[in-house]
Design an enzyme around this catalytic site. Structure first.
Site, short mmCIF file in Angstrom:
data_model
loop_
_atom_site.label_atom_id
_atom_site.label_comp_id
_atom_site.label_asym_id
_atom_site.label_seq_id
_atom_site.Cartn_x
_atom_site.Cartn_y
_atom_site.Cartn_z
N SER A 53 1.00 -1.18 0.36
CA SER A 53 0.24 -0.75 -0.17
C SER A 53 0.64 1.47 -0.28
CB SER A 53 -0.73 0.05 0.84
OG SER A 53 0.05 -0.09 2.29
N THR A 84 -1.99 -1.70 5.14
CA THR A 84 -1.83 -0.38 6.92
C THR A 84 -1.45 0.82 6.18
OG1 THR A 84 0.16 -1.00 7.88
CG2 THR A 84 -2.27 -2.65 8.70
N CYS A 250 -2.74 18.20 14.61
CA CYS A 250 -3.37 17.73 15.97
C CYS A 250 -3.95 16.26 15.57
CB CYS A 250 -3.69 18.36 17.21
SG CYS A 250 -3.16 19.59 17.87
#
Length: 315
Positions: A53, A84, A250
Site C-alpha cells: 500500500s 495499513t 493535531c
C-alpha cells in the site's frame, strides 16, 4: 450471504523475502482453505499484481470502487484487504466515490502477515467478514477488534495491533443517495504541506504554481505563520482559483478558522476550513472534488460541506 473479497495486497498477504516482506499470491486463498466455514459464500478477486500500500495511488482507489460498483448487485457485502500504510486514505476515498452505498464495505489488513506466527491478520479478516454480513451500510474499517468510521479513521501507531483510531460521528460513512452512483477518481496534482517554524516558503509558492489543489496542515486550531512568503503562496493559489483546504496537525480536535488572529492569513486568502477532518480524508476529498467537477465553485462548495461524516457539520 454473498460476500466479495477484493484483495489488493498489503501486509496481510505477504511472505518473507531476502528484501523483507512482500505481497505474494495464494496467501489469502490458503487462509480461506483452512477456514472454509467462515468463507462460505465468499468470492475472492485479487489484484494482479498485488501491491504494497506504500505504492497505492488514487488509480487504485478508483479500481476498488469500480470493482464494487461492477459487482454491486451480485453481493450483499464487500471486504477489501489492504496494506495499513495508506489504508485510511483508501477508506476515505471509497466513502466519497460510492454515493448511495446501501451495503457494507469493510476495509481491513494486518500488522503482521498471515504467514507469520502470531499474526493479527486472521482475526481481522474473520471479523471483517462478520462485519460485511451485519454492519450498517457504509465504508468501515475493521481492525484490532473495532469497527471504525471509514471517513474519520487514521493510522495512529506504526506497530501495535490496534493501530487505527477514529473520532466518533453520528453521521454514517456513506453519502446518501437513492441508488449507487460511482464517482470516478481522476489523477490530480495535490500537495500536502505542513507549516513549521522557519519553513522553506519557496516550496509553498512552487506548489501553488503547479498543483491543482493543496492540503495545508496548520498548527493547533488553525494558525499559520503570517509571513510574506506564505501570503504570496496563498495569493498565487487564490489567483489560480485552486482549492486550498486547512486541517490541523493535531490528531484530535480539528481546527476552527477565526479563533486566533494568527489564522487571518488563511481566511484572507479563501482557505477552506477542514474543521476536524483527518489529513487522509482531506487529501481523498480534495481528489474527489477535483474529479467531481472542473468548476472551481462546485469544487469549493463540495469541499466545504460534510458529505459522509468526514467532518462535523457547521451548526
Amino acid at each position: 450471504m454473498a460476500i466479495l473479497l477484493i484483495h489488493t495486497g498489503g501486509t496481510i498477504g505477504m511472505i518473507a523475502t531476502p528484501d523483507g516482506f512482500a505481497p505474494a499470491s495464494g496467501v489469502i486463498e490458503g487462509f480461506l482453505a483452512d477456514h472454509a466455514d467462515a468463507f462460505e459464500g465468499v468470492e475472492i478477486r485479487a489484484f494482479a499484481p498485488l501491491i504494497d500500500s506504500a505504492n497505492a495511488t488514487p488509480a487504485d482507489w478508483d479500481r476498488i470502487a469500480r470493482e464494487i460498483a461492477t459487482h454491486y448487485d451480485a453481493f450483499d457485502g464487500f471486504v477489501v484487504t489492504h496494506g495499513t500504510d495508506t489504508l485510511a486514505y483508501t477508506a476515505g476515498a471509497l466513502c466519497f466515490a460510492l454515493e448511495g452505498l446501501g451495503k457494507p464495505v469493510i476495509v481491513t489488513g494486518a500488522m503482521l502477515p498471515l504467514t507469520v506466527e502470531g499474526s493479527d491478520g486472521g482475526r481481522n479478516l474473520l471479523d471483517a467478514l462478520d462485519a460485511a454480513r451485519s454492519a450498517e451500510p457504509g465504508v468501515w474499517v475493521q481492525f484490532g477488534g473495532r469497527l471504525l468510521h471509514g471517513a474519520r479513521v487514521r493510522k495512529s501507531h506504526s506497530r501495535a495491533f490496534d493501530a487505527f483510531n477514529a473520532d466518533p460521528s453520528e453521521i454514517p460513512p456513506r453519502q446518501p443517495g437513492a441508488a449507487l452512483r460511482r464517482h470516478p477518481i481522476a489523477p490530480a496534482r495535490i500537495a500536502v504541506l505542513a507549516v513549521a517554524p522557519g519553513m522553506e516558503e519557496s516550496l509553498f509558492e512552487h506548489a501553488a504554481q503547479v498543483c491543482d489543489g493543496l492540503v495545508l496542515r496548520c498548527y493547533g486550531s488553525g494558525t499559520a505563520p503570517d509571513t510574506a512568503g506564505l501570503r504570496q503562496a496563498l495569493a498565487t493559489a487564490q489567483a489560480r482559483a485552486i482549492p486550498v483546504i486547512a486541517v490541523s496537525q493535531c490528531p484530535e480536535g480539528g481546527i476552527a478558522l477565526g479563533t486566533y488572529a494568527a489564522g487571518a492569513v488563511l481566511r484572507d486568502h479563501g482557505v477552506i476550513d477542514g474543521r476536524d477532518m483527518t489529513v487522509e480524508a482531506a487529501f481523498a476529498k480534495l481528489n474527489h472534488a477535483l474529479s467531481f467537477s472542473p468548476d472551481r465553485h462546485a469544487q469549493q462548495a463540495r469541499l466545504g460541506r460534510a458529505l459522509c461524516g468526514e467532518m462535523t457539520p457547521e451548526l
